[in-house]
Design a protein around this motif. Structure first.
Motif, short mmCIF file in Angstrom:
data_model
loop_
_atom_site.label_atom_id
_atom_site.label_comp_id
_atom_site.label_asym_id
_atom_site.label_seq_id
_atom_site.Cartn_x
_atom_site.Cartn_y
_atom_site.Cartn_z
N ILE A 71 -39.59 -92.93 69.41
CA ILE A 71 -40.44 -94.12 69.37
C ILE A 71 -40.40 -94.76 67.98
N GLY A 72 -40.54 -93.93 66.94
CA GLY A 72 -40.52 -94.44 65.57
C GLY A 72 -39.22 -95.13 65.21
N ALA A 73 -38.09 -94.56 65.64
CA ALA A 73 -36.79 -95.16 65.34
C ALA A 73 -36.64 -96.51 66.05
N LYS A 74 -37.18 -96.61 67.25
CA LYS A 74 -37.10 -97.88 67.99
C LYS A 74 -38.00 -98.95 67.36
N VAL A 75 -39.14 -98.54 66.78
CA VAL A 75 -40.13 -99.47 66.25
C VAL A 75 -39.85 -99.86 64.79
N LEU A 76 -39.14 -99.02 64.04
CA LEU A 76 -38.97 -99.20 62.60
C LEU A 76 -38.59 -100.62 62.20
N ASN A 77 -37.55 -101.17 62.77
CA ASN A 77 -37.08 -102.49 62.35
C ASN A 77 -37.99 -103.63 62.78
N LYS A 78 -38.99 -103.34 63.59
CA LYS A 78 -39.93 -104.38 64.02
C LYS A 78 -41.13 -104.49 63.08
N ILE A 79 -41.26 -103.53 62.17
CA ILE A 79 -42.39 -103.52 61.23
C ILE A 79 -41.98 -104.26 59.96
N PRO A 80 -42.76 -105.26 59.56
CA PRO A 80 -42.44 -105.98 58.30
C PRO A 80 -42.48 -105.02 57.10
N VAL A 81 -41.62 -105.29 56.11
CA VAL A 81 -41.49 -104.40 54.95
C VAL A 81 -42.82 -104.17 54.25
N ASN A 82 -43.64 -105.22 54.05
CA ASN A 82 -44.90 -105.04 53.34
C ASN A 82 -45.84 -104.10 54.10
N ILE A 83 -45.83 -104.16 55.42
CA ILE A 83 -46.66 -103.26 56.24
C ILE A 83 -46.08 -101.85 56.22
N LEU A 84 -44.76 -101.75 56.32
CA LEU A 84 -44.08 -100.45 56.29
C LEU A 84 -44.40 -99.71 54.99
N ARG A 85 -44.34 -100.42 53.87
CA ARG A 85 -44.65 -99.80 52.57
C ARG A 85 -46.10 -99.33 52.51
N LYS A 86 -47.02 -100.13 53.05
CA LYS A 86 -48.43 -99.74 53.04
C LYS A 86 -48.68 -98.52 53.91
N ILE A 87 -48.07 -98.48 55.06
CA ILE A 87 -48.23 -97.31 55.95
C ILE A 87 -47.64 -96.08 55.28
N PHE A 88 -46.42 -96.19 54.80
CA PHE A 88 -45.74 -95.05 54.17
C PHE A 88 -46.50 -94.56 52.95
N GLY A 89 -46.90 -95.47 52.09
CA GLY A 89 -47.67 -95.10 50.90
C GLY A 89 -49.00 -94.46 51.24
N SER A 90 -49.68 -94.99 52.24
CA SER A 90 -50.97 -94.44 52.66
C SER A 90 -50.83 -93.02 53.19
N VAL A 91 -49.78 -92.79 53.96
CA VAL A 91 -49.55 -91.44 54.49
C VAL A 91 -49.29 -90.46 53.35
N ILE A 92 -48.49 -90.88 52.37
CA ILE A 92 -48.21 -90.01 51.22
C ILE A 92 -49.48 -89.72 50.43
N ILE A 93 -50.27 -90.74 50.15
CA ILE A 93 -51.51 -90.56 49.38
C ILE A 93 -52.49 -89.67 50.15
N TYR A 94 -52.69 -89.96 51.42
CA TYR A 94 -53.61 -89.16 52.25
C TYR A 94 -53.18 -87.69 52.27
N THR A 95 -51.89 -87.47 52.48
CA THR A 95 -51.38 -86.09 52.53
C THR A 95 -51.56 -85.40 51.19
N ALA A 96 -51.28 -86.10 50.11
CA ALA A 96 -51.43 -85.51 48.77
C ALA A 96 -52.88 -85.12 48.50
N ILE A 97 -53.80 -85.99 48.83
CA ILE A 97 -55.22 -85.70 48.61
C ILE A 97 -55.65 -84.49 49.45
N ARG A 98 -55.23 -84.45 50.71
CA ARG A 98 -55.58 -83.31 51.57
C ARG A 98 -55.02 -82.01 51.02
N MET A 99 -53.78 -82.05 50.51
CA MET A 99 -53.15 -80.85 49.97
C MET A 99 -53.88 -80.37 48.71
N ILE A 100 -54.30 -81.30 47.88
CA ILE A 100 -54.98 -80.92 46.62
C ILE A 100 -56.35 -80.36 46.90
#
Length: 140
Positions: free
Chosen positions: A109-138
């Motif tokens: 599903i993600g591979a099919k949807v990837l190119n449909k997501i605008p870059v600015n939204i993709l960066r926000k989602i990706f960055g948010s996941v990284i930040i959320y995961t980092a905070i949970r790990m710490i």
């Protein structure tokens, strides 16, 4: 390029040789691979969270291509790590197999949807996941 030509995944007209091999960035590419492999082997995952920013910000690759390329980079690294963990008896198959099943569906599903997501939204989602995961790990 010969391997990709055999399986028909790369149209030679879409890529020039210099772009494909990135000769002048060979040291950067090898360094990215070394760091990514180390992180993937040590933590069992996480290489993609490094590869995407490296590809986007160090090599100036389009975000969508960076995400897709990261998957192709992580696969062989994960296979090597899995073999080593399997030999050591470190894999919990009762957990791994159902997660793999869900992961296969989610990755399709993600591979099919990837190119449909605008870059600015993709960066926000990706960055948010990284930040959320980092905070949970710490804090856990």
């Amino acid at each position: 390029m010969y391997i990709f030509s055999i399986i028909g995944k790369i149209n030679h007209n879409d890529y020039n040789i210099k772009e494909y091999f990135m000769e002048k960035n060979k040291v950067k590419l090898l360094s990215i691979g070394l760091i990514t492999g180390l992180v993937n082997g040590l933590f069992g995952s996480g290489g993609g969270t490094l590869v995407v920013p490296f590809l986007v910000f160090l090599l100036h690759i389009d975000d969508h291509k960076a995400h897709a390329t990261a998957i192709s980079i992580i696969l062989p690294l994960s296979i090597i790590s899995t073999i080593i963990y399997f030999v050591k008896g470190s894999i919990n198959f009762k957990v791994a197999l159902p997660v793999v099943l869900g992961g296969v569906i989610g990755s399709y599903i993600g591979a099919k949807v990837l190119n449909k997501i605008p870059v600015n939204i993709l960066r926000k989602i990706f960055g948010s996941v990284i930040i959320y995961t980092a905070i949970r790990m710490i804090w856990k």
